[in-house]
Design a protein around this motif. Structure first.
Motif, PDB file in Angstrom:
ATOM      1  N   GLU A  42       0.803  -1.225   0.000  1.00 33.24           N
ATOM      2  CA  GLU A  42       0.000   0.000   0.000  1.00 33.24           C
ATOM      3  C   GLU A  42       0.839   1.280   0.000  1.00 33.24           C
ATOM      4  O   GLU A  42       0.582   2.198  -0.781  1.00 33.24           O
ATOM      5  CB  GLU A  42      -0.964  -0.001   1.190  1.00 33.24           C
ATOM      6  N   ASN A  43       1.841   1.372   0.862  1.00 39.50           N
ATOM      7  CA  ASN A  43       2.651   2.595   0.930  1.00 39.50           C
ATOM      8  C   ASN A  43       3.390   2.850  -0.377  1.00 39.50           C
ATOM      9  O   ASN A  43       3.423   3.978  -0.871  1.00 39.50           O
ATOM     10  CB  ASN A  43       3.638   2.533   2.095  1.00 39.50           C
ATOM     11  N   ASP A  44       4.009   1.803  -0.939  1.00 45.58           N
ATOM     12  CA  ASP A  44       4.706   1.968  -2.214  1.00 45.58           C
ATOM     13  C   ASP A  44       3.730   2.377  -3.315  1.00 45.58           C
ATOM     14  O   ASP A  44       4.017   3.274  -4.107  1.00 45.58           O
ATOM     15  CB  ASP A  44       5.414   0.668  -2.621  1.00 45.58           C
ATOM     16  N   LEU A  45       2.568   1.723  -3.378  1.00 51.06           N
ATOM     17  CA  LEU A  45       1.591   2.026  -4.423  1.00 51.06           C
ATOM     18  C   LEU A  45       1.083   3.461  -4.327  1.00 51.06           C
ATOM     19  O   LEU A  45       0.960   4.152  -5.345  1.00 51.06           O
ATOM     20  CB  LEU A  45       0.423   1.043  -4.358  1.00 51.06           C
ATOM     21  N   ARG A  46       0.820   3.921  -3.116  1.00 53.14           N
ATOM     22  CA  ARG A  46       0.346   5.309  -2.942  1.00 53.14           C
ATOM     23  C   ARG A  46       1.421   6.314  -3.365  1.00 53.14           C
ATOM     24  O   ARG A  46       1.132   7.316  -4.008  1.00 53.14           O
ATOM     25  CB  ARG A  46      -0.069   5.558  -1.498  1.00 53.14           C
ATOM     26  N   GLU A  47       2.661   6.045  -2.997  1.00 51.59           N
ATOM     27  CA  GLU A  47       3.768   6.931  -3.360  1.00 51.59           C
ATOM     28  C   GLU A  47       3.969   6.955  -4.882  1.00 51.59           C
ATOM     29  O   GLU A  47       4.156   8.013  -5.480  1.00 51.59           O
ATOM     30  CB  GLU A  47       5.051   6.472  -2.664  1.00 51.59           C
ATOM     31  N   ILE A  48       3.913   5.804  -5.500  1.00 51.37           N
ATOM     32  CA  ILE A  48       4.053   5.707  -6.954  1.00 51.37           C
ATOM     33  C   ILE A  48       2.910   6.437  -7.647  1.00 51.37           C
ATOM     34  O   ILE A  48       3.122   7.179  -8.607  1.00 51.37           O
ATOM     35  CB  ILE A  48       4.114   4.226  -7.385  1.00 51.37           C
ATOM     36  N   SER A  49       1.704   6.234  -7.153  1.00 51.10           N
ATOM     37  CA  SER A  49       0.529   6.902  -7.713  1.00 51.10           C
ATOM     38  C   SER A  49       0.693   8.418  -7.661  1.00 51.10           C
ATOM     39  O   SER A  49       0.422   9.123  -8.632  1.00 51.10           O
ATOM     40  CB  SER A  49      -0.717   6.463  -6.937  1.00 51.10           C
ATOM     41  N   LYS A  50       1.172   8.905  -6.536  1.00 51.50           N
ATOM     42  CA  LYS A  50       1.389  10.346  -6.359  1.00 51.50           C
ATOM     43  C   LYS A  50       2.512  10.838  -7.272  1.00 51.50           C
ATOM     44  O   LYS A  50       2.372  11.850  -7.958  1.00 51.50           O
ATOM     45  CB  LYS A  50       1.718  10.631  -4.892  1.00 51.50           C
ATOM     46  N   ASP A  51       3.629  10.116  -7.302  1.00 57.64           N
ATOM     47  CA  ASP A  51       4.787  10.525  -8.104  1.00 57.64           C
ATOM     48  C   ASP A  51       4.463  10.610  -9.590  1.00 57.64           C
ATOM     49  O   ASP A  51       4.952  11.496 -10.290  1.00 57.64           O
ATOM     50  CB  ASP A  51       5.962   9.557  -7.907  1.00 57.64           C
ATOM     51  N   PHE A  52       3.674   9.665 -10.085  1.00 54.13           N
ATOM     52  CA  PHE A  52       3.346   9.625 -11.507  1.00 54.13           C
ATOM     53  C   PHE A  52       2.019  10.299 -11.834  1.00 54.13           C
ATOM     54  O   PHE A  52       1.585  10.301 -12.987  1.00 54.13           O
ATOM     55  CB  PHE A  52       3.336   8.186 -12.014  1.00 54.13           C
ATOM     56  N   ASN A  53       1.345  10.829 -10.813  1.00 49.67           N
ATOM     57  CA  ASN A  53       0.062  11.498 -11.005  1.00 49.67           C
ATOM     58  C   ASN A  53      -0.934  10.598 -11.748  1.00 49.67           C
ATOM     59  O   ASN A  53      -1.530  10.987 -12.756  1.00 49.67           O
ATOM     60  CB  ASN A  53       0.243  12.830 -11.746  1.00 49.67           C
ATOM     61  N   ILE A  54      -1.084   9.389 -11.230  1.00 48.03           N
ATOM     62  CA  ILE A  54      -2.011   8.417 -11.796  1.00 48.03           C
ATOM     63  C   ILE A  54      -2.825   7.840 -10.643  1.00 48.03           C
ATOM     64  O   ILE A  54      -2.295   7.646  -9.548  1.00 48.03           O
ATOM     65  CB  ILE A  54      -1.252   7.308 -12.567  1.00 48.03           C
ATOM     66  N   SER A  55      -4.097   7.593 -10.885  1.00 50.87           N
ATOM     67  CA  SER A  55      -4.931   7.040  -9.815  1.00 50.87           C
ATOM     68  C   SER A  55      -4.498   5.608  -9.511  1.00 50.87           C
ATOM     69  O   SER A  55      -3.940   4.910 -10.365  1.00 50.87           O
ATOM     70  CB  SER A  55      -6.401   7.057 -10.221  1.00 50.87           C
ATOM     71  N   LEU A  56      -4.767   5.173  -8.291  1.00 52.65           N
ATOM     72  CA  LEU A  56      -4.448   3.797  -7.919  1.00 52.65           C
ATOM     73  C   LEU A  56      -5.204   2.808  -8.796  1.00 52.65           C
ATOM     74  O   LEU A  56      -4.663   1.769  -9.177  1.00 52.65           O
ATOM     75  CB  LEU A  56      -4.770   3.548  -6.441  1.00 52.65           C
ATOM     76  N   VAL A  57      -6.439   3.129  -9.132  1.00 49.07           N
ATOM     77  CA  VAL A  57      -7.258   2.252  -9.983  1.00 49.07           C
ATOM     78  C   VAL A  57      -6.598   2.094 -11.351  1.00 49.07           C
ATOM     79  O   VAL A  57      -6.445   0.978 -11.858  1.00 49.07           O
ATOM     80  CB  VAL A  57      -8.689   2.803 -10.122  1.00 49.07           C
ATOM     81  N   ASP A  58      -6.179   3.210 -11.962  1.00 45.04           N
ATOM     82  CA  ASP A  58      -5.512   3.145 -13.266  1.00 45.04           C
ATOM     83  C   ASP A  58      -4.173   2.430 -13.168  1.00 45.04           C
ATOM     84  O   ASP A  58      -3.812   1.651 -14.052  1.00 45.04           O
ATOM     85  CB  ASP A  58      -5.304   4.548 -13.851  1.00 45.04           C
ATOM     86  N   LEU A  59      -3.434   2.707 -12.111  1.00 43.16           N
ATOM     87  CA  LEU A  59      -2.141   2.071 -11.923  1.00 43.16           C
ATOM     88  C   LEU A  59      -2.296   0.554 -11.902  1.00 43.16           C
ATOM     89  O   LEU A  59      -1.597  -0.170 -12.612  1.00 43.16           O
ATOM     90  CB  LEU A  59      -1.503   2.563 -10.622  1.00 43.16           C
ATOM     91  N   LYS A  60      -3.241   0.072 -11.134  1.00 43.11           N
ATOM     92  CA  LYS A  60      -3.455  -1.366 -11.008  1.00 43.11           C
ATOM     93  C   LYS A  60      -3.979  -1.974 -12.305  1.00 43.11           C
ATOM     94  O   LYS A  60      -3.515  -3.030 -12.726  1.00 43.11           O
ATOM     95  CB  LYS A  60      -4.431  -1.653  -9.863  1.00 43.11           C
ATOM     96  N   SER A  61      -4.932  -1.307 -12.940  1.00 41.96           N
ATOM     97  CA  SER A  61      -5.551  -1.883 -14.139  1.00 41.96           C
ATOM     98  C   SER A  61      -4.588  -1.934 -15.320  1.00 41.96           C
ATOM     99  O   SER A  61      -4.715  -2.782 -16.196  1.00 41.96           O
ATOM    100  CB  SER A  61      -6.816  -1.115 -14.521  1.00 41.96           C
ATOM    101  N   LYS A  62      -3.610  -1.033 -15.344  1.00 46.40           N
ATOM    102  CA  LYS A  62      -2.664  -0.978 -16.461  1.00 46.40           C
ATOM    103  C   LYS A  62      -1.345  -1.684 -16.160  1.00 46.40           C
ATOM    104  O   LYS A  62      -0.429  -1.673 -16.974  1.00 46.40           O
ATOM    105  CB  LYS A  62      -2.398   0.478 -16.839  1.00 46.40           C
ATOM    106  N   MET A  63      -1.259  -2.317 -15.004  1.00 42.71           N
ATOM    107  CA  MET A  63      -0.033  -3.008 -14.606  1.00 42.71           C
ATOM    108  C   MET A  63      -0.026  -4.414 -15.209  1.00 42.71           C
ATOM    109  O   MET A  63      -0.392  -5.393 -14.578  1.00 42.71           O
ATOM    110  CB  MET A  63       0.048  -3.081 -13.077  1.00 42.71           C
ATOM    111  N   THR A  64       0.368  -4.480 -16.490  1.00 44.10           N
ATOM    112  CA  THR A  64       0.469  -5.751 -17.198  1.00 44.10           C
ATOM    113  C   THR A  64       1.831  -5.815 -17.874  1.00 44.10           C
ATOM    114  O   THR A  64       2.496  -4.797 -18.066  1.00 44.10           O
ATOM    115  CB  THR A  64      -0.641  -5.901 -18.258  1.00 44.10           C
TER     116      THR A  64
END
Length: 89
Positions: A42-64
């Motif tokens: 969770e902490n890494d994902l939130r930081e990555i989401s913030k750094d790349f200005n992408i929502s967590l939902v988009d980050l997860k759905s596009k992580m292929t």
């Protein structure tokens, strides 16, 4: 001594740390491979989401493996905690 192989990434390798030591690289992953680790990451994902200005939902759905979001899973050699490194091109 243990040898940890490197990994191929689009950018210079970023080696994650935990417990004041480097983590071991586990493998490149898709969200479906690690969704069971969501609370741990969770902490890494939130930081990555913030750094790349992408929502967590988009980050997860596009992580292929074939997308512009590439994810690399690491694990602490001391406590077993998982960490994630993500590149977006």
């Amino acid at each position: 001594s243990k040898h940890n192989p490197g990994f191929h990434s689009w950018e210079d390798n970023m080696w994650l740390a935990h417990c004041d030591d480097y983590c071991k690289f586990v493998h490149q992953v898709e969200w479906k491979d690690i969704m069971h680790l969501e609370n741990e990451l969770e902490n890494d994902l939130r930081e990555i989401s913030k750094d790349f200005n992408i929502s967590l939902v988009d980050l997860k759905s596009k992580m292929t493996l074939d997308s512009t979001i590439q994810a690399y899973l690491f694990q602490c050699l001391h406590c077993g905690t998982h960490r994630i490194y993500i590149e977006i091109t």
